[in-house]
Scaffold this motif. Structure first.
Motif, PDB file in Angstrom:
ATOM      1  N   ALA A 205       0.826  -1.204   0.000  1.00 46.52           N
ATOM      2  CA  ALA A 205       0.000   0.000   0.000  1.00 46.52           C
ATOM      3  C   ALA A 205       0.862   1.257   0.000  1.00 46.52           C
ATOM      4  CB  ALA A 205      -0.934  -0.007   1.210  1.00 46.52           C
ATOM      5  N   LEU A 206       1.923   1.250   0.796  1.00 43.37           N
ATOM      6  CA  LEU A 206       2.757   2.437   0.948  1.00 43.37           C
ATOM      7  C   LEU A 206       3.752   2.615  -0.199  1.00 43.37           C
ATOM      8  CD1 LEU A 206       3.311   2.149   4.783  1.00 43.37           C
ATOM      9  CD2 LEU A 206       2.323   4.134   3.613  1.00 43.37           C
ATOM     10  N   MET A 207       4.097   1.533  -0.873  1.00 45.84           N
ATOM     11  CA  MET A 207       5.062   1.635  -1.969  1.00 45.84           C
ATOM     12  C   MET A 207       4.410   1.813  -3.334  1.00 45.84           C
ATOM     13  SD  MET A 207       7.967   1.612  -0.497  1.00 45.84           S
ATOM     14  CE  MET A 207       7.278   2.316   1.020  1.00 45.84           C
ATOM     15  N   THR A 208       3.130   1.467  -3.453  1.00 46.87           N
ATOM     16  CA  THR A 208       2.468   1.553  -4.761  1.00 46.87           C
ATOM     17  C   THR A 208       1.266   2.481  -4.788  1.00 46.87           C
ATOM     18  OG1 THR A 208       0.952  -0.304  -4.346  1.00 46.87           O
ATOM     19  CG2 THR A 208       3.153  -0.842  -5.224  1.00 46.87           C
ATOM     20  N   GLY A 209       0.645   2.755  -3.631  1.00 45.10           N
ATOM     21  CA  GLY A 209      -0.555   3.578  -3.609  1.00 45.10           C
ATOM     22  C   GLY A 209      -1.798   2.820  -4.037  1.00 45.10           C
ATOM     23  N   MET A 210      -1.754   1.498  -4.043  1.00 46.44           N
ATOM     24  CA  MET A 210      -2.943   0.708  -4.405  1.00 46.44           C
ATOM     25  C   MET A 210      -4.026   0.880  -3.358  1.00 46.44           C
ATOM     26  SD  MET A 210      -1.073  -2.796  -5.770  1.00 46.44           S
ATOM     27  CE  MET A 210      -2.605  -3.730  -5.867  1.00 46.44           C
ATOM     28  N   ARG A 211      -5.269   0.813  -3.806  1.00 45.12           N
ATOM     29  CA  ARG A 211      -6.415   0.914  -2.904  1.00 45.12           C
ATOM     30  C   ARG A 211      -6.548  -0.361  -2.072  1.00 45.12           C
ATOM     31  NH1 ARG A 211      -8.027   2.810  -7.993  1.00 45.12           N
ATOM     32  NH2 ARG A 211      -8.649   5.013  -8.058  1.00 45.12           N
ATOM     33  N   ARG A 212      -7.258  -0.251  -0.949  1.00 44.83           N
ATOM     34  CA  ARG A 212      -7.437  -1.407  -0.069  1.00 44.83           C
ATOM     35  C   ARG A 212      -8.070  -2.577  -0.806  1.00 44.83           C
ATOM     36  NH1 ARG A 212     -11.465  -1.006   5.062  1.00 44.83           N
ATOM     37  NH2 ARG A 212     -12.867  -0.570   3.324  1.00 44.83           N
ATOM     38  N   GLY A 213      -9.146  -2.292  -1.561  1.00 43.78           N
ATOM     39  CA  GLY A 213      -9.823  -3.364  -2.287  1.00 43.78           C
ATOM     40  C   GLY A 213      -8.948  -3.992  -3.356  1.00 43.78           C
ATOM     41  N   GLU A 214      -8.082  -3.191  -3.981  1.00 38.38           N
ATOM     42  CA  GLU A 214      -7.170  -3.712  -4.998  1.00 38.38           C
ATOM     43  C   GLU A 214      -6.133  -4.634  -4.381  1.00 38.38           C
ATOM     44  OE1 GLU A 214      -7.433   0.234  -7.924  1.00 38.38           O
ATOM     45  OE2 GLU A 214      -5.721  -0.048  -6.579  1.00 38.38           O
ATOM     46  N   ILE A 215      -5.683  -4.290  -3.188  1.00 40.81           N
ATOM     47  CA  ILE A 215      -4.697  -5.126  -2.491  1.00 40.81           C
ATOM     48  C   ILE A 215      -5.330  -6.443  -2.062  1.00 40.81           C
ATOM     49  CG2 ILE A 215      -3.303  -5.287  -0.388  1.00 40.81           C
ATOM     50  CD1 ILE A 215      -2.846  -2.254  -0.639  1.00 40.81           C
ATOM     51  N   LEU A 216      -6.519  -6.374  -1.473  1.00 39.31           N
ATOM     52  CA  LEU A 216      -7.168  -7.592  -0.992  1.00 39.31           C
ATOM     53  C   LEU A 216      -7.677  -8.457  -2.149  1.00 39.31           C
ATOM     54  CD1 LEU A 216      -9.169  -6.262   2.099  1.00 39.31           C
ATOM     55  CD2 LEU A 216      -6.983  -7.480   2.054  1.00 39.31           C
ATOM     56  N   GLY A 217      -7.928  -7.858  -3.289  1.00 43.07           N
ATOM     57  CA  GLY A 217      -8.372  -8.617  -4.454  1.00 43.07           C
ATOM     58  C   GLY A 217      -7.229  -9.174  -5.288  1.00 43.07           C
ATOM     59  N   LEU A 218      -5.997  -8.825  -4.950  1.00 41.81           N
ATOM     60  CA  LEU A 218      -4.828  -9.269  -5.713  1.00 41.81           C
ATOM     61  C   LEU A 218      -4.678 -10.789  -5.624  1.00 41.81           C
ATOM     62  CD1 LEU A 218      -2.355  -8.187  -7.334  1.00 41.81           C
ATOM     63  CD2 LEU A 218      -1.078  -8.263  -5.170  1.00 41.81           C
ATOM     64  N   GLN A 219      -4.400 -11.419  -6.762  1.00 39.67           N
ATOM     65  CA  GLN A 219      -4.195 -12.859  -6.813  1.00 39.67           C
ATOM     66  C   GLN A 219      -2.786 -13.160  -7.306  1.00 39.67           C
ATOM     67  OE1 GLN A 219      -7.422 -14.696  -8.981  1.00 39.67           O
ATOM     68  NE2 GLN A 219      -8.985 -13.782  -7.668  1.00 39.67           N
ATOM     69  N   TRP A 220      -2.312 -14.344  -6.944  1.00 41.86           N
ATOM     70  CA  TRP A 220      -0.928 -14.693  -7.294  1.00 41.86           C
ATOM     71  C   TRP A 220      -0.723 -14.685  -8.797  1.00 41.86           C
ATOM     72  CZ3 TRP A 220       2.520 -14.053  -3.829  1.00 41.86           C
ATOM     73  CH2 TRP A 220       2.266 -14.325  -2.493  1.00 41.86           C
ATOM     74  N   THR A 221      -1.762 -15.008  -9.554  1.00 41.90           N
ATOM     75  CA  THR A 221      -1.634 -15.003 -11.011  1.00 41.90           C
ATOM     76  C   THR A 221      -1.524 -13.598 -11.585  1.00 41.90           C
ATOM     77  OG1 THR A 221      -4.070 -15.119 -11.159  1.00 41.90           O
ATOM     78  CG2 THR A 221      -2.858 -17.204 -11.295  1.00 41.90           C
ATOM     79  N   ASP A 222      -1.792 -12.575 -10.768  1.00 40.76           N
ATOM     80  CA  ASP A 222      -1.688 -11.184 -11.229  1.00 40.76           C
ATOM     81  C   ASP A 222      -0.257 -10.669 -11.173  1.00 40.76           C
ATOM     82  OD1 ASP A 222      -4.458 -11.146 -11.519  1.00 40.76           O
ATOM     83  OD2 ASP A 222      -4.784 -10.424  -9.475  1.00 40.76           O
ATOM     84  N   ILE A 223       0.652 -11.419 -10.547  1.00 43.41           N
ATOM     85  CA  ILE A 223       2.034 -10.960 -10.360  1.00 43.41           C
ATOM     86  C   ILE A 223       2.928 -11.570 -11.429  1.00 43.41           C
ATOM     87  CG2 ILE A 223       4.010 -10.897  -8.794  1.00 43.41           C
ATOM     88  CD1 ILE A 223       2.064 -11.084  -6.470  1.00 43.41           C
ATOM     89  N   ASP A 224       3.669 -10.716 -12.115  1.00 40.21           N
ATOM     90  CA  ASP A 224       4.651 -11.156 -13.114  1.00 40.21           C
ATOM     91  C   ASP A 224       6.033 -11.000 -12.488  1.00 40.21           C
ATOM     92  OD1 ASP A 224       6.391 -11.498 -15.261  1.00 40.21           O
ATOM     93  OD2 ASP A 224       5.023 -10.565 -16.701  1.00 40.21           O
TER      94      ASP A 224
END
Length: 404
Positions: A205-224
């Motif tokens: 959250a502090l390094m990217t500025g992502m929203r709370r819902g975006e962080i909690l909705g993040l899935q392992w397949t979303d990471i490259d």
């Protein structure tokens, strides 16, 4: 008086005790849902006065300025509008906010008025009543915004000739205030939270500025991992649904209930690619190993759903749960208490102080327009404006032959 042609309307006397006390005329303007004629009436003391009124009415009818909505109230129309909005595939919380504004503010103050007779002054009086009731400028502005949307649709449906709410200016609103941490507070908070199982969520959250819902909705397949980036394509949010029948809270029937759902991000711009630093990737790797250890410890009882920041059972972490932990950790760290959403503003502040261009900051935060980023964080760019100030001496060579 001879028979009038079709479309010219009809005129008749108004009598009382056998004496003529006035005249009235009518013209058909359409048909209702049952196929019955809908008529508009004009009254006057003389036949000539009614004839002139009918001519004006017919002229407006031919120009499309008269519609068969005479008996339609604002309340009944708003119900129809909301039913139509349900088909527009809006976000559930957006639709719920429309319903709340209609139920709490528009219907109580405007609902009994005839739709066709609504005037700008009626809308102004609604805003005045909301203000006198202690409602905030934000509530007034949102109520006006919803009414404008609803009446815009009424014009398209040819129920009214014009959108009377467009003639009303929204109340002046002060700029929303937010608080951010200094760099030293960010470092201290992350150090204190390092042992927490969701430390990587706060770090992200502090390094990217992502929203709370975006962080909690993040899935392992979303990471490259190879390209050092992630794709924001999910948003985990609490949705306010209709109240459960028969359920009572504090002696009153509930009007809403909450459930958590996985949605697409807030806007098209929110569906973005976020570059990750080596340090952030390391935090995510450490979190992945911690999650694997939990899986081995819990065993078959764990249901994996692919979330990066899953709970102990492998399911999505509730937004309110994350916020509860965040508040405890803020207190434990002894840093200033700010909202979780202010971590996003803190990240933006850190990017700006680092010297990132506004366009880069806007893209990283998922803002649709860089102008919005500049408006929100204008005060943070003040320091950069001062640094950009130059003097002639800055352009003249120094003693070693180079500019100052």
């Amino acid at each position: 008086m001879g028979k009038r042609a079709n479309g010219e309307g009809t005129i008749s006397k108004r009598t009382r005790d056998g004496k003529v006390v006035g005249w009235r005329g009518s013209v058909t303007v359409g048909h209702d849902a049952q196929g019955r004629q809908v008529r508009r009436w004009v009254s006057g003391k003389t036949q000539a006065e009614v004839q002139e009124g009918l001519r004006r009415l017919q002229s407006e009818l031919h120009q499309g300025l008269v519609t068969p909505s005479e008996k339609l109230t604002v309340s009944a129309y708003l119900d129809q509008w909301l039913q139509n909005k349900e088909r527009d595939q809006l976000k559930p919380n957006t639709l719920r906010s429309y319903r709340d504004s209609v139920r709490l503010h528009l219907k109580p103050l405007l609902g009994k008025k005839r739709l066709e007779k609504l005037r700008p002054l009626d809308v102004e009086q609604m805003l005045t009543q909301l203000h006198q009731a202690g409602k905030s400028p934000a509530v007034l502005a949102y109520s006006l915004r919803v009414l404008k949307m609803a009446l815009r649709q009424a014009v398209q449906w040819q129920l009214v000739a014009r959108n009377v709410a467009e003639a009303v200016r929204p109340p002046r609103r002060s700029k929303p205030k937010f608080h951010v941490w200094e760099a030293s507070e960010v470092v201290h908070f992350l150090q204190v939270t390092e042992a927490h199982r969701l430390h990587a969520a706060f770090y992200l959250a502090l390094m990217t500025g992502m929203r709370r819902g975006e962080i909690l909705g993040l899935q392992w397949t979303d990471i490259d991992w190879e390209r050092k980036r992630l794709q924001v394509c999910h948003n985990l949010v609490e949705v306010r649904a209709e109240g459960q029948p028969g359920k009572v809270h504090r002696g009153k029937p509930t009007v809403s209930s909450k459930r958590t759902t996985l949605q697409t991000p807030k806007t098209d711009a929110s569906q973005r690619v976020v570059a990750l630093s080596d340090g952030t990737l390391q935090k995510l790797r450490e979190h992945q190993r911690r999650q694997e250890a939990e899986r081995c410890l819990i065993g078959l009882d764990r249901t994996e759903q692919g979330f990066v920041f899953a709970n102990e059972l492998g399911q999505a972490t509730e937004p309110r749960t994350l916020y509860g932990w965040y508040r405890q950790l803020v207190k434990q760290a002894g840093v200033r208490r700010i909202r979780f959403h202010d971590l996003r503003h803190t990240a933006a502040s850190l990017m700006i102080h680092k010297g990132l261009p506004p366009k880069t900051v806007a893209d990283r935060l998922g803002h649709t327009d860089v102008a919005f980023t500049l408006r929100v964080y204008a005060h943070l760019y003040d320091g950069q404006r001062q640094e950009a100030a130059m003097d002639l001496a800055d352009l003249l060579p120094s003693g070693n032959g180079s500019p100052n």
